[in-house]
Design a protein around this motif. Sequence first.
Motif, PDB file in Angstrom:
ATOM      1  N   GLN A  89      38.503  43.078  34.705  1.00 14.24           N
ATOM      2  CA  GLN A  89      38.698  43.997  36.003  1.00 14.24           C
ATOM      3  C   GLN A  89      37.792  43.024  37.221  1.00 14.24           C
ATOM      4  OE1 GLN A  89      39.951  46.440  37.102  1.00 14.24           O
ATOM      5  NE2 GLN A  89      39.033  46.329  39.261  1.00 14.24           N
ATOM      6  N   ARG A  92      40.080  41.569  38.702  1.00 16.51           N
ATOM      7  CA  ARG A  92      41.352  42.375  39.103  1.00 16.51           C
ATOM      8  C   ARG A  92      42.695  41.908  38.336  1.00 16.51           C
ATOM      9  NH1 ARG A  92      40.084  46.030  42.349  1.00 16.51           N
ATOM     10  NH2 ARG A  92      38.341  45.541  43.803  1.00 16.51           N
ATOM     11  N   HIS A  94      43.618  43.717  35.528  1.00 11.61           N
ATOM     12  CA  HIS A  94      44.568  45.036  35.018  1.00 11.61           C
ATOM     13  C   HIS A  94      45.584  45.097  35.991  1.00 11.61           C
ATOM     14  CE1 HIS A  94      41.555  46.010  31.812  1.00 11.61           C
ATOM     15  NE2 HIS A  94      40.692  45.833  32.752  1.00 11.61           N
ATOM     16  N   SER A 120      39.420  54.890  40.265  1.00 10.08           N
ATOM     17  CA  SER A 120      39.231  54.076  39.145  1.00 10.08           C
ATOM     18  C   SER A 120      37.900  54.293  38.561  1.00 10.08           C
ATOM     19  CB  SER A 120      39.720  52.715  39.189  1.00 10.08           C
ATOM     20  OG  SER A 120      40.959  52.474  39.810  1.00 10.08           O
ATOM     21  N   LEU A 167      32.572  48.326  32.506  1.00 10.79           N
ATOM     22  CA  LEU A 167      33.816  48.496  33.391  1.00 10.79           C
ATOM     23  C   LEU A 167      33.573  49.296  34.675  1.00 10.79           C
ATOM     24  CD1 LEU A 167      36.673  47.851  34.052  1.00 10.79           C
ATOM     25  CD2 LEU A 167      37.376  49.759  32.678  1.00 10.79           C
ATOM     26  N   LEU A 171      33.519  48.175  38.453  1.00  8.31           N
ATOM     27  CA  LEU A 171      34.156  48.828  39.489  1.00  8.31           C
ATOM     28  C   LEU A 171      33.205  49.256  40.499  1.00  8.31           C
ATOM     29  CD1 LEU A 171      36.612  50.531  37.038  1.00  8.31           C
ATOM     30  CD2 LEU A 171      37.716  49.380  39.290  1.00  8.31           C
TER      31      LEU A 171
END
Lengths: 186, 449
Positions: A89, A92, A94, A120, A167, A171
Motif C-alpha cells: 500500500q 499504492r 494494490h 479504505s 495497513l 492508509l
Amino acid sequence: MSHGFDLQPQAGAGPAVPDNAALAAVSALLDKLNRALVKLSMLALIMTALVLTYSVVSRYFFSAPTDWQDEASVFMLVGVTFFCTASVQSYRGHIGIEALASLLPRRVNAVRLFFVDLVSLLFCAFFAWKSWTLFYEAWSEGQTTSSTFAPPLWIPYSMMAAGMSLLAIQLLVQTLARATNKKEAS
Amino acid sequence: MNELTLGALYGAATLVVMFSGMPIAFALGVVATSFMYFFMPASSLDTITQNVYEEMASITLLSIPLFILKGAAIGKSPAGKDLYSAIHTWLHKIPGGLGIANVFACALFAAMAGSSPATCSAIGAAGIPEMRRRGYSPGFAAGIIAAGGTLGILLPPSITMILYAVAAEQSLGRLFLAGIGPGILLVALFAGYAVYRARKEYRLALAIYEGGGEKSPYLEDEHFTLRQKVEMLPRVLPFIILLIGVMVALYGGLATPSETAGLGALLALVLIAIVYGVWRPKDLSPILSATIKESTMLLLIIGMSLLYSYVMSYLHISQAAANWVVGMHLSKWLLLAVILLMVIVFGFFLPPVSIILMTAPIILPPLKAAGFDLIWFGIVMTVVMEMGLIHPPVGLNLFVIKNIAPDIPLKDVIWGVVPFVLLMFFAVLLLCVFPGISTLLPDLIMGVK
C-alpha cells in the motif's frame, strides 16, 4: 489500469513523502518497519519452499511422512501476506480500476482520491479491530486448528491483526497526506 | 426486498465502489461488509475476519506465492533469452522459423513460469528486437509475443487454474492436465499463423527488392553451425528438466500440488544459482521482493473476493441469480455464449482472479445443470480470459509490450494482436465441437471421471 505486476521494478524507490514534516517522519518510520517486515517475509517464503520440499523428501526417501508442513506453510504464508500488505500500500501497489481518473476535472478527482483513501482506511481499521478481537478469543480460549498437529490459532490471527493494523496506519498517513499536501498528488 | 433485487443492488454497489478507483481488494471488502451491516444479523460482522482467514488458509491457495516465486526466479534470470536463442538456432531454417521459435519459447517459458506478463517480458525482450532486426513488421512481432504470453495461464502450473479449481471444487491435477491439449492447440495455431504471415511478408519484401527497392533483412540468409546449435543446449536443458521433473513429481503421486509449488520454487532458485550464479542476497532480493509484491496483492484480493462470495451466498443472491439464469431456459450453447460474453466484459476491467471468484457461484450451477463438464468449462473460461489479456482497452500484455518495445505505436500492437484474438476465438469453437482436446489427456492419465 495497472494489474500490479512488477513491470518496472523500482529498486530502492520508497513511498511518496508527505509535505507535512510530522507526517513525513511517521511515513519514514513506517517505511523502515515495512522494509524490515518484507525482509522477514523473504526469509519466510524461502523457509516455506524448504519445508514443503523437506516433506516430499522425507516421505519419499525416508518413508517418514510429516503432518505439520501444510499448517506451518499456511501460517508462514498468511504472515507474508499480511505483514507485507502495508508495504504494498505504501507505494499504492494494490490495484484498482483507474478508468475515471482521466475523465474527471482535477479538483473532483482530488476529492475522489481523498474519499477512496478515507473509506479504505475505515474498512481496514474495522478489519484490524475485528482481527484483534479474534486473536484475543483464540488466545484466551486456547483455540487450536482441528488437525492432529493442532497448532494454536492465535499465531496466524496475531499476524493478520498486526498486518491489518499496520495497513490501517499506512492508509491513515496517506489520507492525512492527501488532506495536508500543498500540491495535489497525481 | 427479494433476493434478485438485493443482488442487483449488490452488483450496482460493487460497480460504483470499484469504479471509484478504490483498490479491488478493499472495494470488495467494503461492499461485503456494508451488506453484512445492513442485511445480515449483527453478529455476522463479528466473524468477518474469521471468514476471511478460514477461506484463505487453504494450502492450495497459499501455494500461489511459491508458484509466483518459481516464475520470478526464472523470469528475472537470463533463462528466457537463452531459451529463445536456443530454439531459434534450431528452427531458423523453417520459413517463419523465427516466429515459431518465439511461440515455442513463450509456451515453454509459460509452462515454467505460469504468468502471462512474465512470459511476455522475458521472451519479448529478446524476441521482439530480433524479429524486427530480421525484417518482421513491428505489429506482427508484438502480436506473437502478446499472444504467446497468454499461454502462461493455460499451461500448467497456472495461478488462474488454482483459483478455478478452488472455486469450482474441481481436481487441480485434472485441471492442469486439461490445459495441456488446448495449450498445444494454441501453440500450433499461433505457429501456423506465424509461418503464413512471415511468408507473406517475405514475398512482399522480395517483390519490393526485385522491383528495384531496398533489400529487406527478410531476404538475408542466416546460418548456424552444428557446434553453435549444440552449445546452446546446456543452458536450456536444466530448465526443461525442471519443467518435466515438477510435472513428474505432481502426476507420479510424489507430491501434492502445494508441495510441487515449494519444490519447484526451490529447484528454480537452485538452478539459477548454478547456471547463472544468481545466489547472493543482493541478487535474490529483487526476485523475492517482486514475488512478495505480486502475491500479497493477489492474496488480499483473493481473501476479500472469498468474503464477497460468502456474503453473496449467505444472502442467497448467488443461488437466486443462478436460478434466474436457469429459469431463462436458454439452450445449452446460448447459455454458454452468454456466460462467456459476460466473462469477456468483466475481462475489460478485472484481473482473472477476481472474475473467477466473483462469478463462479453464479455461473457454475447453471452450467452444471445444462450438462457441461466443469473441468472443460474451466479451460474454455481460461482461454476466454486469455483473450482479455490481449484485447484492448486494458489487455495487460499490451502494456507489457509497450514497456519492452516503447517505439512500436500502440495502434500497431493492437492490429498485430487482432489475428491472434481471432485464432483464440477459433480455438474456443474447436474446444466446443471437440471437447476431447481438453478432456482426453486427464481421462487417459487419471481415469474417466
